[in-house]
Write a protein that holds these residues in place. Structure first.
Motif: not given
Length: 352
Positions: A185-210
């Motif tokens: 269960t813990h491993l699957k939870d970690a997998h889901e959170r890693i996938m959510s971060i990857a999804t955010i990175e994919k959709n946040l297509d900007t070059a700068s934090l500003d």
């Protein structure tokens, strides 16, 4: 209209006027000339002599286009003095680029003003020359560095995305090999959170934090990706986004995305047991006064409130991210579903 010297000018006295003129000529850093109506040089500043490497004898009393062996007989400059200035009386930052014999290629910003006095009989032209060559070179270098930075960031984003996918794959494979249900269960939870971060990175297509990000399209793309990866055709659940607009910085968008992903994952895991159909609605509202509200609402079974139970990891993550945004978290739950609201109210609105 030109600039006129009044009859009661306090500097009309010859001695005072000459002293003032010399002081101005000696101290002004920017090269400038005073030309008469025939464009003959009446006065040249010390900075002009130093900048263009010319002597007093080569300049004083000569026609402007004749000095320096005619190197100032530039078509753009002649047009500027003969046409632009007389039509406007005052002209600022007229740009010319020229390769001078003594100082090389230069980019100059010319400013000029007509000065008339003694019943408009005598007319003079004040001409200043700002050398912006160094600044232009600096701007070019900054543009090159900016493009290089953008390429490096894009390469870094690509590598991060690949690394996250690799880690997520390892976690899900590992979860299938362990015997402990708790560890799985813990491993699957970690997998889901890693996938959510990857999804955010994919959709946040900007070059700068500003850079600013439009929240509506960003959350829509994020939820579409979450729906494809975690709902698909397996669960009878609809995930939709409602937004009234608004934009935030890229760094703030990351926090909003992580909060949204965490709440959507929690709803998918707990709100709809036994393949019960339902809807998860992500909404973002904003007002001109600096107020905004993000909510994740489901029509599922609700959360059983246990005052003794410790706060879970997901709730801790959401609360921590909300604090970084200066927002507060409120949860409303019951048999008709759960609504988690993250709300930010600016200090100006509170004190108004």
């Amino acid at each position: 209209m030109g600039t006129y010297l009044p009859d009661n000018d306090p500097f009309a006295d010859t001695k005072v006027g000459n002293a003032l003129t010399r002081a101005i000529i000696e101290t002004i850093h920017e090269p400038f000339l005073v030309l008469d109506g025939d464009l003959r040089i009446v006065v040249a500043s010390r900075s002009f002599y130093d900048k263009f490497q010319m002597s007093h004898e080569e300049v004083q009393g000569r026609l402007f286009y004749e000095i320096g062996g005619g190197q100032y007989d530039i078509p753009a400059l002649r047009y500027f003095l003969k046409n632009v200035v007389p039509e406007h009386s005052v002209m600022r930052q007229y740009k010319i680029v020229h390769d001078f014999a003594t100082i090389g290629k230069r980019t100059l910003f010319l400013s000029a003003r007509e000065v008339m006095y003694e019943n408009n009989v005598h007319k003079y032209l004040l001409l200043s020359m700002a050398d912006v060559t160094g600044q232009e070179l600096l701007d070019v270098e900054q543009e090159k560095l900016s493009k290089k930075k953008d390429l490096m960031i894009q390469e870094m984003k690509h590598r991060i995305a690949n690394s996250l996918q690799l880690i997520a794959s390892i976690l899900i494979l590992k979860s299938e090999t362990v015997e402990s249900l708790e560890a799985r269960t813990h491993l699957k939870d970690a997998h889901e959170r890693i996938m959510s971060i990857a999804t955010i990175e994919k959709n946040l297509d900007t070059a700068s934090l500003d850079e600013e990000v439009e929240v509506g399209p960003y959350l829509t793309g994020l939820c579409n990706s979450l729906s494809q990866s975690m709902i698909g055709n397996v669960k009878p659940i609809v995930l939709k986004v409602v937004s009234t607009g608004g934009a935030v910085s890229s760094s703030e968008a990351i926090n909003l995305g992580l909060i949204t992903a965490e709440l959507v994952i929690n709803a998918l895991k707990h709100a709809f047991p036994a393949q019960v159909p339902g809807t998860i609605t992500v909404s973002y509202e904003v007002a001109p006064e600096g107020w905004w509200r993000l909510s994740v609402l489901d029509d599922g079974a609700g959360i059983a409130i246990d005052p003794v139970r410790k706060i879970g990891l997901g709730t801790s993550i959401v609360q921590s991210l909300a604090r970084q945004l200066g927002a507060v978290v409120q949860t409303q739950t019951g048999p008709q579903g759960t609504n988690v609201v993250i709300e930010y109210v600016s200090l100006q609105k509170v004190t108004a």
